[in-house]
Write a protein that holds these residues in place. Structure first.
Motif, PDB file in Angstrom:
ATOM      1  N   ASN A   2     -18.027  -4.590  -2.857  1.00 16.93           N
ATOM      2  CA  ASN A   2     -16.745  -4.926  -3.454  1.00 16.93           C
ATOM      3  C   ASN A   2     -15.640  -4.010  -2.908  1.00 16.93           C
ATOM      4  OD1 ASN A   2     -14.937  -6.276  -5.034  1.00 16.93           O
ATOM      5  ND2 ASN A   2     -15.451  -5.176  -6.907  1.00 16.93           N
ATOM      6  N   ALA A   3     -15.939  -2.725  -2.780  1.00 17.23           N
ATOM      7  CA  ALA A   3     -14.959  -1.772  -2.261  1.00 17.23           C
ATOM      8  C   ALA A   3     -14.607  -2.102  -0.810  1.00 17.23           C
ATOM      9  CB  ALA A   3     -15.495  -0.349  -2.365  1.00 17.23           C
ATOM     10  N   ALA A   4     -15.587  -2.544  -0.036  1.00 17.44           N
ATOM     11  CA  ALA A   4     -15.340  -2.896   1.368  1.00 17.44           C
ATOM     12  C   ALA A   4     -14.405  -4.101   1.454  1.00 17.44           C
ATOM     13  CB  ALA A   4     -16.655  -3.183   2.078  1.00 17.44           C
ATOM     14  N   LYS A   5     -14.613  -5.105   0.601  1.00 15.70           N
ATOM     15  CA  LYS A   5     -13.743  -6.287   0.596  1.00 15.70           C
ATOM     16  C   LYS A   5     -12.326  -5.920   0.175  1.00 15.70           C
ATOM     17  CE  LYS A   5     -16.982 -10.043   0.148  1.00 15.70           C
ATOM     18  NZ  LYS A   5     -17.172 -11.377  -0.342  1.00 15.70           N
ATOM     19  N   GLN A   6     -12.222  -5.052  -0.830  1.00 15.56           N
ATOM     20  CA  GLN A   6     -10.896  -4.616  -1.276  1.00 15.56           C
ATOM     21  C   GLN A   6     -10.172  -3.883  -0.155  1.00 15.56           C
ATOM     22  OE1 GLN A   6     -11.682  -2.365  -4.832  1.00 15.56           O
ATOM     23  NE2 GLN A   6     -11.349  -4.149  -6.168  1.00 15.56           N
ATOM     24  N   SER A   7     -10.912  -3.083   0.592  1.00 14.91           N
ATOM     25  CA  SER A   7     -10.319  -2.359   1.711  1.00 14.91           C
ATOM     26  C   SER A   7      -9.827  -3.335   2.780  1.00 14.91           C
ATOM     27  CB  SER A   7     -11.336  -1.388   2.309  1.00 14.91           C
ATOM     28  OG  SER A   7     -10.782  -0.734   3.415  1.00 14.91           O
ATOM     29  N   GLN A   8     -10.620  -4.365   3.077  1.00 12.32           N
ATOM     30  CA  GLN A   8     -10.224  -5.378   4.056  1.00 12.32           C
ATOM     31  C   GLN A   8      -8.969  -6.117   3.606  1.00 12.32           C
ATOM     32  OE1 GLN A   8     -13.781  -7.785   4.513  1.00 12.32           O
ATOM     33  NE2 GLN A   8     -13.867  -7.244   6.684  1.00 12.32           N
ATOM     34  N   ILE A   9      -8.935  -6.475   2.333  1.00 12.98           N
ATOM     35  CA  ILE A   9      -7.767  -7.182   1.788  1.00 12.98           C
ATOM     36  C   ILE A   9      -6.533  -6.291   1.882  1.00 12.98           C
ATOM     37  CG2 ILE A   9      -6.737  -8.102  -0.332  1.00 12.98           C
ATOM     38  CD1 ILE A   9      -9.589  -9.079  -1.057  1.00 12.98           C
ATOM     39  N   SER A  10      -6.695  -5.037   1.521  1.00 12.06           N
ATOM     40  CA  SER A  10      -5.581  -4.094   1.582  1.00 12.06           C
ATOM     41  C   SER A  10      -5.067  -3.950   3.013  1.00 12.06           C
ATOM     42  CB  SER A  10      -6.021  -2.739   1.030  1.00 12.06           C
ATOM     43  OG  SER A  10      -4.992  -1.800   1.152  1.00 12.06           O
ATOM     44  N   ASP A  11      -6.015  -3.836   3.968  1.00  8.86           N
ATOM     45  CA  ASP A  11      -5.628  -3.712   5.375  1.00  8.86           C
ATOM     46  C   ASP A  11      -4.888  -4.966   5.843  1.00  8.86           C
ATOM     47  OD1 ASP A  11      -6.796  -1.218   5.454  1.00  8.86           O
ATOM     48  OD2 ASP A  11      -8.605  -1.886   6.522  1.00  8.86           O
ATOM     49  N   SER A  12      -5.374  -6.135   5.433  1.00  7.69           N
ATOM     50  CA  SER A  12      -4.735  -7.391   5.821  1.00  7.69           C
ATOM     51  C   SER A  12      -3.319  -7.484   5.259  1.00  7.69           C
ATOM     52  CB  SER A  12      -5.553  -8.586   5.324  1.00  7.69           C
ATOM     53  OG  SER A  12      -6.801  -8.625   5.964  1.00  7.69           O
ATOM     54  N   LEU A  13      -3.153  -7.063   4.013  1.00  6.88           N
ATOM     55  CA  LEU A  13      -1.821  -7.092   3.402  1.00  6.88           C
ATOM     56  C   LEU A  13      -0.866  -6.154   4.123  1.00  6.88           C
ATOM     57  CD1 LEU A  13      -2.741  -7.221  -0.389  1.00  6.88           C
ATOM     58  CD2 LEU A  13      -1.801  -9.070   1.011  1.00  6.88           C
ATOM     59  N   GLU A  14      -1.349  -4.997   4.518  1.00  5.41           N
ATOM     60  CA  GLU A  14      -0.501  -4.046   5.245  1.00  5.41           C
ATOM     61  C   GLU A  14      -0.074  -4.620   6.587  1.00  5.41           C
ATOM     62  OE1 GLU A  14      -2.153  -0.112   5.567  1.00  5.41           O
ATOM     63  OE2 GLU A  14      -2.655  -0.058   3.439  1.00  5.41           O
ATOM     64  N   VAL A  15      -1.013  -5.255   7.286  1.00  2.00           N
ATOM     65  CA  VAL A  15      -0.683  -5.873   8.574  1.00  2.00           C
ATOM     66  C   VAL A  15       0.344  -6.986   8.359  1.00  2.00           C
ATOM     67  CG1 VAL A  15      -1.595  -7.287  10.465  1.00  2.00           C
ATOM     68  CG2 VAL A  15      -2.863  -5.273   9.703  1.00  2.00           C
ATOM     69  N   GLY A  16       0.148  -7.801   7.325  1.00  2.00           N
ATOM     70  CA  GLY A  16       1.095  -8.873   7.025  1.00  2.00           C
ATOM     71  C   GLY A  16       2.480  -8.336   6.706  1.00  2.00           C
ATOM     72  N   ARG A  18       3.758  -5.501   7.737  1.00  4.57           N
ATOM     73  CA  ARG A  18       4.320  -4.964   8.983  1.00  4.57           C
ATOM     74  C   ARG A  18       4.853  -6.106   9.858  1.00  4.57           C
ATOM     75  NH1 ARG A  18       0.035  -2.340  12.120  1.00  4.57           N
ATOM     76  NH2 ARG A  18      -0.668  -2.029  10.005  1.00  4.57           N
ATOM     77  N   MET A  19       4.089  -7.196   9.948  1.00  7.52           N
ATOM     78  CA  MET A  19       4.538  -8.344  10.738  1.00  7.52           C
ATOM     79  C   MET A  19       5.804  -8.954  10.165  1.00  7.52           C
ATOM     80  SD  MET A  19       0.867 -10.120  11.616  1.00  7.52           S
ATOM     81  CE  MET A  19       1.568 -11.538  12.407  1.00  7.52           C
ATOM     82  N   ASN A  20       5.882  -9.057   8.842  1.00  4.20           N
ATOM     83  CA  ASN A  20       7.086  -9.599   8.208  1.00  4.20           C
ATOM     84  C   ASN A  20       8.300  -8.733   8.486  1.00  4.20           C
ATOM     85  OD1 ASN A  20       5.913 -11.873   7.114  1.00  4.20           O
ATOM     86  ND2 ASN A  20       5.351 -10.872   5.206  1.00  4.20           N
ATOM     87  N   ARG A  21       8.115  -7.412   8.452  1.00  7.70           N
ATOM     88  CA  ARG A  21       9.228  -6.507   8.752  1.00  7.70           C
ATOM     89  C   ARG A  21       9.689  -6.686  10.196  1.00  7.70           C
ATOM     90  NH1 ARG A  21       6.227  -2.797   5.661  1.00  7.70           N
ATOM     91  NH2 ARG A  21       5.436  -1.796   7.521  1.00  7.70           N
TER      92      ARG A  21
END
Length: 59
Positions: A2-16, A18-21
């Motif tokens: 569960n922690a690994a999935k949360q980390s992946q989601i968090s990383d994806s949101l950060e990338v998104g 950054r791309m939006n900015r």
């Protein structure tokens, strides 16, 4: 796991985020350039009109 999935989601949101900015920055630059070009076009159009009026007045 569960922690690994949360980390992946968090990383994806950060990338998104950054791309939006970056897209927002690019949009701002494009709008600035378009505005500058519009101003140049308007200036040229005004110069043509002034030139045409001057030609008419000379007659």
């Amino acid at each position: 796991m569960n922690a690994a999935k949360q980390s992946q989601i968090s990383d994806s949101l950060e990338v998104g985020d950054r791309m939006n900015r970056e897209v927002g920055t690019n949009d701002a630059e494009i709008n600035k350039e378009v505005g500058t070009n519009d101003a140049e076009i308007n200036k040229c159009e005004m110069n043509k009109k002034v030139s045409s009026i001057a030609d008419i007045l000379e007659v």
